[in-house]
Design a protein around this motif. Structure first.
Motif, PDB file in Angstrom:
ATOM      1  N   TRP A  19       0.839  -1.187   0.000  1.00  0.00           N
ATOM      2  CA  TRP A  19       0.000   0.000   0.000  1.00  0.00           C
ATOM      3  C   TRP A  19       0.884   1.251   0.000  1.00  0.00           C
ATOM      4  O   TRP A  19       1.885   1.317   0.707  1.00  0.00           O
ATOM      5  CB  TRP A  19      -0.884   0.016   1.241  1.00  0.00           C
ATOM      6  CG  TRP A  19      -1.977  -1.009   1.263  1.00  0.00           C
ATOM      7  CD1 TRP A  19      -2.085  -2.135   0.485  1.00  0.00           C
ATOM      8  CD2 TRP A  19      -3.114  -1.018   2.133  1.00  0.00           C
ATOM      9  NE1 TRP A  19      -3.213  -2.837   0.801  1.00  0.00           N
ATOM     10  CE2 TRP A  19      -3.870  -2.169   1.812  1.00  0.00           C
ATOM     11  CE3 TRP A  19      -3.564  -0.173   3.131  1.00  0.00           C
ATOM     12  CZ2 TRP A  19      -5.048  -2.490   2.479  1.00  0.00           C
ATOM     13  CZ3 TRP A  19      -4.738  -0.482   3.796  1.00  0.00           C
ATOM     14  CH2 TRP A  19      -5.485  -1.632   3.475  1.00  0.00           C
ATOM     15  N   THR A  20       0.450   2.252  -0.751  1.00  0.00           N
ATOM     16  CA  THR A  20       1.225   3.493  -0.832  1.00  0.00           C
ATOM     17  C   THR A  20       0.419   4.718  -0.424  1.00  0.00           C
ATOM     18  O   THR A  20       0.937   5.831  -0.430  1.00  0.00           O
ATOM     19  CB  THR A  20       1.725   3.711  -2.275  1.00  0.00           C
ATOM     20  OG1 THR A  20       0.589   3.736  -3.155  1.00  0.00           O
ATOM     21  CG2 THR A  20       2.666   2.597  -2.704  1.00  0.00           C
ATOM     22  N   TRP A  21      -0.840   4.530  -0.073  1.00  0.00           N
ATOM     23  CA  TRP A  21      -1.732   5.655   0.187  1.00  0.00           C
ATOM     24  C   TRP A  21      -1.980   5.835   1.685  1.00  0.00           C
ATOM     25  O   TRP A  21      -1.769   4.907   2.484  1.00  0.00           O
ATOM     26  CB  TRP A  21      -3.065   5.430  -0.525  1.00  0.00           C
ATOM     27  CG  TRP A  21      -3.742   4.140  -0.118  1.00  0.00           C
ATOM     28  CD1 TRP A  21      -4.529   3.920   0.976  1.00  0.00           C
ATOM     29  CD2 TRP A  21      -3.652   2.872  -0.780  1.00  0.00           C
ATOM     30  NE1 TRP A  21      -4.947   2.608   1.030  1.00  0.00           N
ATOM     31  CE2 TRP A  21      -4.419   1.944  -0.032  1.00  0.00           C
ATOM     32  CE3 TRP A  21      -2.997   2.430  -1.938  1.00  0.00           C
ATOM     33  CZ2 TRP A  21      -4.553   0.600  -0.416  1.00  0.00           C
ATOM     34  CZ3 TRP A  21      -3.139   1.089  -2.306  1.00  0.00           C
ATOM     35  CH2 TRP A  21      -3.910   0.202  -1.552  1.00  0.00           C
ATOM     36  N   GLU A  34      -5.891   9.687  -2.027  1.00  0.00           N
ATOM     37  CA  GLU A  34      -4.695   9.002  -2.518  1.00  0.00           C
ATOM     38  C   GLU A  34      -5.020   7.584  -2.961  1.00  0.00           C
ATOM     39  O   GLU A  34      -4.471   7.097  -3.960  1.00  0.00           O
ATOM     40  CB  GLU A  34      -3.615   8.999  -1.436  1.00  0.00           C
ATOM     41  CG  GLU A  34      -3.010  10.364  -1.183  1.00  0.00           C
ATOM     42  CD  GLU A  34      -2.116  10.389   0.042  1.00  0.00           C
ATOM     43  OE1 GLU A  34      -1.410  11.395   0.215  1.00  0.00           O
ATOM     44  OE2 GLU A  34      -2.137   9.418   0.837  1.00  0.00           O
ATOM     45  N   SER A  52      -6.663   7.809  -6.307  1.00  0.00           N
ATOM     46  CA  SER A  52      -5.645   8.118  -7.314  1.00  0.00           C
ATOM     47  C   SER A  52      -4.900   6.851  -7.708  1.00  0.00           C
ATOM     48  O   SER A  52      -4.632   6.616  -8.899  1.00  0.00           O
ATOM     49  CB  SER A  52      -4.678   9.170  -6.770  1.00  0.00           C
ATOM     50  OG  SER A  52      -3.673   9.457  -7.713  1.00  0.00           O
ATOM     51  N   TRP A  53      -4.538   6.014  -6.716  1.00  0.00           N
ATOM     52  CA  TRP A  53      -3.887   4.728  -7.013  1.00  0.00           C
ATOM     53  C   TRP A  53      -4.807   3.843  -7.841  1.00  0.00           C
ATOM     54  O   TRP A  53      -4.372   3.145  -8.769  1.00  0.00           O
ATOM     55  CB  TRP A  53      -3.523   4.024  -5.703  1.00  0.00           C
ATOM     56  CG  TRP A  53      -3.030   2.612  -5.920  1.00  0.00           C
ATOM     57  CD1 TRP A  53      -1.746   2.232  -6.181  1.00  0.00           C
ATOM     58  CD2 TRP A  53      -3.821   1.408  -5.925  1.00  0.00           C
ATOM     59  NE1 TRP A  53      -1.689   0.866  -6.348  1.00  0.00           N
ATOM     60  CE2 TRP A  53      -2.954   0.340  -6.198  1.00  0.00           C
ATOM     61  CE3 TRP A  53      -5.169   1.140  -5.732  1.00  0.00           C
ATOM     62  CZ2 TRP A  53      -3.375  -0.987  -6.270  1.00  0.00           C
ATOM     63  CZ3 TRP A  53      -5.616  -0.178  -5.810  1.00  0.00           C
ATOM     64  CH2 TRP A  53      -4.728  -1.222  -6.074  1.00  0.00           C
ATOM     65  N   HIS A  54      -6.105   3.888  -7.541  1.00  0.00           N
ATOM     66  CA  HIS A  54      -7.066   2.990  -8.169  1.00  0.00           C
ATOM     67  C   HIS A  54      -7.415   3.416  -9.592  1.00  0.00           C
ATOM     68  O   HIS A  54      -7.903   2.599 -10.384  1.00  0.00           O
ATOM     69  CB  HIS A  54      -8.350   2.939  -7.320  1.00  0.00           C
ATOM     70  CG  HIS A  54      -9.197   1.747  -7.557  1.00  0.00           C
ATOM     71  ND1 HIS A  54     -10.062   1.647  -8.634  1.00  0.00           N
ATOM     72  CD2 HIS A  54      -9.336   0.584  -6.867  1.00  0.00           C
ATOM     73  CE1 HIS A  54     -10.691   0.494  -8.583  1.00  0.00           C
ATOM     74  NE2 HIS A  54     -10.267  -0.173  -7.531  1.00  0.00           N
TER      75      HIS A  54
END
Length: 543
Positions: free
Chosen positions: A129-131, A136, A139-141
């Motif tokens: 995970w980066t969010w 966020e 944005s990743w999705h």
């Protein structure tokens, strides 16, 4: 691209207009003409589809979906796995972040722990995970879904940010801190979800729920979407708790995956409906359900809340502690009042089916029951301490990576809920993957609803309104009713034959009768064949 759909039985989704024969012209991502299309317009079509009298309706909306994480992995078709399941059921919009377990907000230090908690329900992504925030995460999705995606803000996620996984009631200061997180995250979400049988929301009280609902509604209108604290012996009190929180907090209320668990409780449906009726006179309300007599959830839900507190490692350590085992087994066998005891309301270990395991460990038991686990350990008395010990051993061996199907209900209750005119449909489907034999609802909920509606005499116009339009109205999303200028997210189906073909032992058999699906004008399912669009057309749903 212009597409002409000829000879369709148009069900426009407003719930009032009777289905009518006509053509539909799609221009890009919009409906350009509906009913009678001028020859000058139809002659410009790049593609002509012969509907052969099939029903054409707005795409359906799954109001309770678990595919935001593991469901982003690509299936054999090249589409995300969760989108494969959705499209085969006619679904073009999914709402995730359910049961209080949205994948954000999350602090960087808690990402791995929270990912481990969500894995049995929502699957796992490739990589870390980066969010931290909902924005966020979205944005990743972006670019990872074919269907549209909306998010509820999860109570448990908010509580974790402030209180980690502590097993206690929040202080006033902690509630104030959680309310501030809610206000910060609310703009990108569609309402507040909670799961009062899951960590850590299970440890809260009503004043905390009310305060967070109020905080959300200080930012924008939003409903409460709860998994009740009890859907069995304490279902009436549990329903009152969340309805009161929704009313006092100033928002709407959606009765999530409506059900009554345990044969001793089926008669309480009149009380449940009375509470829902009273709530509808005070605030906006809606309900949803998957039309099955069994549910499915993460396997650790069978254990008392105190066993699940803290980190994942602490939970697994408690599973192995002999003294704690004895205390928990006694509670699981005899206490159905202080917590929602899944084994009790499913009639014992044989009422719990194994839907997911650690692949290299428990694969032989997929589709079997917890009672079979005990018998394999040489225990015949399924109500004995030894039978429960065998189950504890099984969970420990699988590292707690268990999902279950809970056989708790009856057809009469399902049908009575289904007839409610404000009842939407959801899948609540867990993501299939290695070591999983998921509940058939993930694929069959919407086709089954169409079949049930047909067999029960519910008018098709009303049923499509419930599957496509009612949830959009409740969530303050754009009206999907078919008319010139409407979004061209559509489903073409055989209203006279559509239905599910899967079951609890063979859950991934595709349904029959869902012919074609378009998302924003892009044809993504064509008579059983997936069409892979580039880029994926799914958009974020925001009110």
């Amino acid at each position: 691209m212009r597409q002409l759909i000829r000879d369709a039985r148009i069900v426009n989704g407003d719930g009032r207009t009777a289905p009518f024969e006509g053509d539909v012209l799609i221009d890009g991502d919009r409906v350009a003409w509906l009913g009678s299309v001028p020859r000058s317009e139809s002659s410009t079509a790049d593609r002509v589809v012969d509907a052969r009298g099939r029903a054409l309706a707005p795409g359906f909306i799954d109001t309770h979906n678990h595919g935001a994480l593991g469901g982003t992995r690509l299936g054999a078709s090249g589409l995300p796995r969760t989108c494969e399941l959705a499209l085969q059921g006619g679904v073009t919009k999914r709402i995730c972040g359910v049961d209080g377990l949205s994948p954000a907000p999350v602090t960087p230090a808690q990402r791995s722990q929270y990912a481990a908690q969500l894995k049995p329900l929502d699957g796992a992504i490739d990589g870390e995970w980066t969010w931290t925030s909902v924005a966020e995460f979205l944005s990743w999705h972006r670019g990872r879904t074919v269907t549209d995606l909306g998010m509820y803000l999860g109570h448990s996620a908010v509580r974790r940010v402030v209180m980690h996984n502590l097993a206690r009631v929040a202080s006033d200061a902690e509630i104030a801190a959680m309310a501030e997180v809610v206000r910060r995250e609310a703009p990108m979400t569609l309402g507040l979800s909670t799961g009062l049988v899951y960590n850590p929301a299970v440890y809260c009280d009503q004043r905390e729920i009310t305060a967070l609902v109020r905080a959300f509604n200080e930012v924008k209108p939003g409903a409460l979407f709860p998994h009740l604290r009890s859907e069995s012996d304490n279902v009436v009190a549990s329903l009152k708790e969340v309805v009161e929180a929704a009313v006092d907090g100033g928002g709407g209320y959606c009765n999530e995956h409506s059900k009554i668990a345990g044969s001793q409780n089926y008669h309480r449906i009149g009380e449940v409906e009375s509470i829902l009726h009273d709530a509808s006179s005070l605030i906006p309300t809606m309900e949803n359900m998957y039309p099955y007599t069994a549910g499915s959830t993460t396997g650790d839900a069978i254990f008392p809340p105190e066993l699940r507190a803290g980190t994942r490692a602490e939970f697994l350590a408690r599973l192995e502690d002999p003294a704690l085992r004895r205390a928990m087994i006694a509670k699981m066998r005899h206490d159905s009042k202080s917590w929602d005891n899944f084994i009790h309301f499913c009639g014992g270990l044989q009422g719990i089916q194994i839907a997911g395991v650690k692949p290299e460990v428990g694969g032989a038991f997929l589709g079997k029951r917890l009672g079979d686990v005990a018998r394999a350990a040489g225990v015949e008395d399924l109500d004995s301490d030894q039978a429960f010990e065998a189950v504890f051993d099984f969970y420990a061996a699988n590292g707690g990576e268990i999902t279950i199907i809970t056989h708790y209900g009856n057809e009469a209750t399902v049908e009575r809920f289904f007839r409610r005119p404000t009842m939407a449909i959801c899948t609540d489907g867990l993501m299939p993957g290695p070591g999983q034999k998921p509940h058939p609802r993930a694929l069959g909920a919407f086709p089954k609803a169409l079949r049930m509606g047909r067999e029960m005499g519910i008018p098709l116009a009303q049923l499509v309104w419930r599957l496509a339009t009612l949830p959009c109205q409740f969530l303050h999303l754009p009206d999907p009713t078919l008319r010139p200028g409407a979004d061209a997210s559509l489903v073409l189906f055989d209203a006279d034959a559509v239905g599910e073909r899967n079951d609890y032992l063979d859950p991934l058999v595709p349904p029959v009768g869902i012919d074609m699906v378009w998302v924003h004008g892009q044809n993504v399912l064509d008579h059983g064949r997936f069409v892979v669009p580039r880029p994926f057309p799914g958009r974020v749903l925001a009110s």
